[in-house]
Design an enzyme around this catalytic site. Sequence first.
Site, PDB file in Angstrom:
ATOM      1  N   GLU A 272       0.889  -1.158   0.000  1.00 47.00           N
ATOM      2  CA  GLU A 272       0.000   0.000   0.000  1.00 47.00           C
ATOM      3  C   GLU A 272       0.927   1.208   0.000  1.00 47.00           C
ATOM      4  O   GLU A 272       1.703   1.401   0.931  1.00 47.00           O
ATOM      5  CB  GLU A 272      -0.894  -0.088   1.248  1.00 47.00           C
ATOM      6  CG  GLU A 272      -2.049   0.858   1.219  1.00 47.00           C
ATOM      7  CD  GLU A 272      -1.761   2.079   2.023  1.00 47.00           C
ATOM      8  OE1 GLU A 272      -1.272   3.050   1.412  1.00 47.00           O
ATOM      9  OE2 GLU A 272      -2.001   2.058   3.226  1.00 47.00           O
TER      10      GLU A 272
ATOM     11  N   CYS B 180      -1.723   8.400   4.090  1.00 46.04           N
ATOM     12  CA  CYS B 180      -1.739   7.986   2.686  1.00 46.04           C
ATOM     13  C   CYS B 180      -3.045   8.415   2.023  1.00 46.04           C
ATOM     14  O   CYS B 180      -3.150   8.420   0.806  1.00 46.04           O
ATOM     15  CB  CYS B 180      -1.540   6.485   2.568  1.00 46.04           C
ATOM     16  SG  CYS B 180      -2.578   5.578   3.690  1.00 46.04           S
TER      17      CYS B 180
HETATM   18  P1  NAP Z   1       9.700   3.778   3.352  1.00 48.71           P
HETATM   19  O1  NAP Z   1      10.927   4.523   3.027  1.00 48.71           O
HETATM   20  O2  NAP Z   1       8.911   3.231   2.237  1.00 48.71           O
HETATM   21  O3  NAP Z   1      10.113   2.583   4.346  1.00 48.71           O
HETATM   22  C1  NAP Z   1       9.188   1.609   4.776  1.00 48.71           C
HETATM   23  C2  NAP Z   1       9.921   0.338   5.156  1.00 48.71           C
HETATM   24  O4  NAP Z   1      10.514  -0.249   3.986  1.00 48.71           O
HETATM   25  C3  NAP Z   1      11.053   0.554   6.141  1.00 48.71           C
HETATM   26  O5  NAP Z   1      11.093  -0.542   7.020  1.00 48.71           O
HETATM   27  C4  NAP Z   1      12.275   0.564   5.252  1.00 48.71           C
HETATM   28  O6  NAP Z   1      13.413   0.091   5.935  1.00 48.71           O
HETATM   29  C5  NAP Z   1      11.923  -0.411   4.170  1.00 48.71           C
HETATM   30  N1  NAP Z   1      12.576  -0.100   2.889  1.00 48.71           N
HETATM   31  C6  NAP Z   1      12.781   1.120   2.353  1.00 48.71           C
HETATM   32  N2  NAP Z   1      13.333   1.009   1.125  1.00 48.71           N
HETATM   33  C7  NAP Z   1      13.482  -0.313   0.894  1.00 48.71           C
HETATM   34  C8  NAP Z   1      13.999  -1.067  -0.200  1.00 48.71           C
HETATM   35  N3  NAP Z   1      14.473  -0.481  -1.306  1.00 48.71           N
HETATM   36  N4  NAP Z   1      13.997  -2.416  -0.098  1.00 48.71           N
HETATM   37  C9  NAP Z   1      13.526  -3.020   1.008  1.00 48.71           C
HETATM   38  N5  NAP Z   1      13.025  -2.350   2.068  1.00 48.71           N
HETATM   39  C10 NAP Z   1      12.992  -1.016   2.020  1.00 48.71           C
HETATM   40  O7  NAP Z   1       8.694   4.635   4.199  1.00 48.71           O
HETATM   41  P2  NAP Z   1       8.919   5.590   5.454  1.00 48.71           P
HETATM   42  O8  NAP Z   1      10.317   5.540   5.951  1.00 48.71           O
HETATM   43  O9  NAP Z   1       7.870   5.232   6.413  1.00 48.71           O
HETATM   44  O10 NAP Z   1       8.591   7.019   4.878  1.00 48.71           O
HETATM   45  C11 NAP Z   1       9.252   7.553   3.754  1.00 48.71           C
HETATM   46  C12 NAP Z   1       8.237   8.030   2.753  1.00 48.71           C
HETATM   47  O11 NAP Z   1       7.232   7.029   2.504  1.00 48.71           O
HETATM   48  C13 NAP Z   1       7.440   9.218   3.188  1.00 48.71           C
HETATM   49  O12 NAP Z   1       8.103  10.429   2.998  1.00 48.71           O
HETATM   50  C14 NAP Z   1       6.205   9.056   2.347  1.00 48.71           C
HETATM   51  O13 NAP Z   1       6.407   9.589   1.064  1.00 48.71           O
HETATM   52  C15 NAP Z   1       5.980   7.614   2.226  1.00 48.71           C
HETATM   53  N6  NAP Z   1       4.974   7.040   3.152  1.00 48.71           N
HETATM   54  C16 NAP Z   1       3.816   6.588   2.670  1.00 48.71           C
HETATM   55  C17 NAP Z   1       2.883   6.017   3.520  1.00 48.71           C
HETATM   56  C18 NAP Z   1       1.587   5.471   3.046  1.00 48.71           C
HETATM   57  O14 NAP Z   1       0.724   5.245   3.868  1.00 48.71           O
HETATM   58  N7  NAP Z   1       1.420   5.200   1.787  1.00 48.71           N
HETATM   59  C19 NAP Z   1       3.145   5.905   4.868  1.00 48.71           C
HETATM   60  C20 NAP Z   1       4.361   6.369   5.347  1.00 48.71           C
HETATM   61  C21 NAP Z   1       5.268   6.915   4.468  1.00 48.71           C
HETATM   62  P3  NAP Z   1      14.685   1.014   6.266  1.00 48.71           P
HETATM   63  O15 NAP Z   1      14.166   2.364   6.586  1.00 48.71           O
HETATM   64  O16 NAP Z   1      15.327   0.296   7.383  1.00 48.71           O
HETATM   65  O17 NAP Z   1      15.490   1.002   5.000  1.00 48.71           O
END
Ligand code: NAP
Length: 490
Positions: free
Chosen positions: A228, A265
Amino acid sequence: MSISIEELNNILEKAENAFLTIGKFSIQKRVSLMRTIAEEIEALGPELIQAAKRESNLPEGRLTGEKARTVFQWRSYADALENGSPLDASIDTANSERTPPKPDIRKTHVALGPVAVFGASNFPFAFSTAGGDTASAIAAGCPVVLKAHPGHPETSLIMAGAILTAVAKSGFPEGTFSHVELGSIEDAQYLVSHPVIKAVGFTGSNRAGIALVEVAAKRKEPIPVFAEMGSINPVFLFSGKLNASASEVAAQYVGSLTLGVGQFCTNPGLIIARDSPALSIFTQTLEDEIAKVVPASMLNPGIAKAYSGNREKLVSQSGVAVLAAVEEVEEGQGGATVAIVSGSEFLTNDALQEEVFGPFALIVKCKNEDEIFAVTSKLHGQLTATLLATVDDVAGNQDLIEVIQSKCGRIIFNNFPTGVEVCKSMHHGGPFPSSSNSQFTSVGSDAIKRFVRPLSFQNWPDEFLPEELKNANPLNIWRTVDNVLTKEAV
Ligand code: NAP
């Protein structure tokens, strides 16, 4: 502390063994585990809220509500399992007089296998360690290997402790739930590529979600990834509604846009409307309301930095003007911002559809109905779409509404998308890129269906059938017997 690959391999082996043991347990035992997990989370003391507050900057009131939502999720999914809903049991009885004779066929849904869950940063309880993905997978009978979100490690450990206590109290095997901290993206991808893992639940960014989908697709045995991801959740302002209540609608809209510093989201980040005097009244009120917004800290410095960077990138696109912005913000805070662009610019620039995670919105001002139709047709897949409209607006725009429906997973009439009710009829998932599989929801008890697969039994002796398919219907669940929904015995 991050674990080594060797330790991860041991955890995965335990999950595989647990899967076989859980498969022999009754459904009622699984229901009872889920209710015990709910009790353990409910019993957690103030240290849970305090840790989450420290780690996420979310206010206490919001976290208290989120904890209650999390407990409710476990209980309502347990109720759904007890009622047999995710099993969707069906029985087609034999007919020996038919030519050729018809065999007895019965279908239920069984667990996929161990599931890797990646929690979200913006809901440290409801979409993280003990959140909806974990609850759905456990309800389905799948062990969970939870990759802790590095944004709230202490909160994650406290929640994991509650689940592990319930697992032990309920007589479930070690490996039913494992909490892992992984030190690198490579390790996270190793988890998804491991043959023991049979499905993935993820909430977060498009970048990470798509990376995991690719890893899963390249495996020798490809597996489903229920990711999601981001969404800009378009809001359509219709002329009848605007003419009747432009100012009132603008004030309500700003409330939804800035709720939780826009870190949802389902945040309504795009407005589509036709240029008109009523739209000018809407934008004027919106400017006034944005000026009143008190800036607050975002989840963490990384998210605040990403917000300001993505916002700058978007407002520097050709034809985009800032309409209203909260400028006086401290480091780590997210200042609410609304920008505006013409429909014709929007049609030529895909970058204007990038999610700016935070309290940001872009108004697309269209010159006529045809342009609104073209802009809508160009939209990427969305979790939600909102219509601020009168009944006459709806009646007069059926073709447009048809296109809007094809773009989203939830269509809302005179209400706002932030606030995702946990219930069976909720669909939280939309066409790509808002989620990787628009057929399944990640909120509501139907989320359990992501982690099961159908299994049919043909001419199978009654005493060896799973409880949900036995003639006597010992679980007293609704089943489809010879095409009729009933609780009657066969
Ligand atoms: P994220 O960067 O997508 O990270 C979520 C999880 O996935 C973390 O455990 C992260 O681990 C892991 N991860 C990240 N990149 C990866 C990859 N290439 N391969 C495997 N695992 C990976 O989300 P976030 O840190 O919560 O927030 C960053 C951005 O995500 C926000 O600025 C926003 O744009 C978006 N976001 C969207 C939603 C939604 O509901 N759709 C919710 C929150 C955030 P590590 O951090 O340990 O690498």
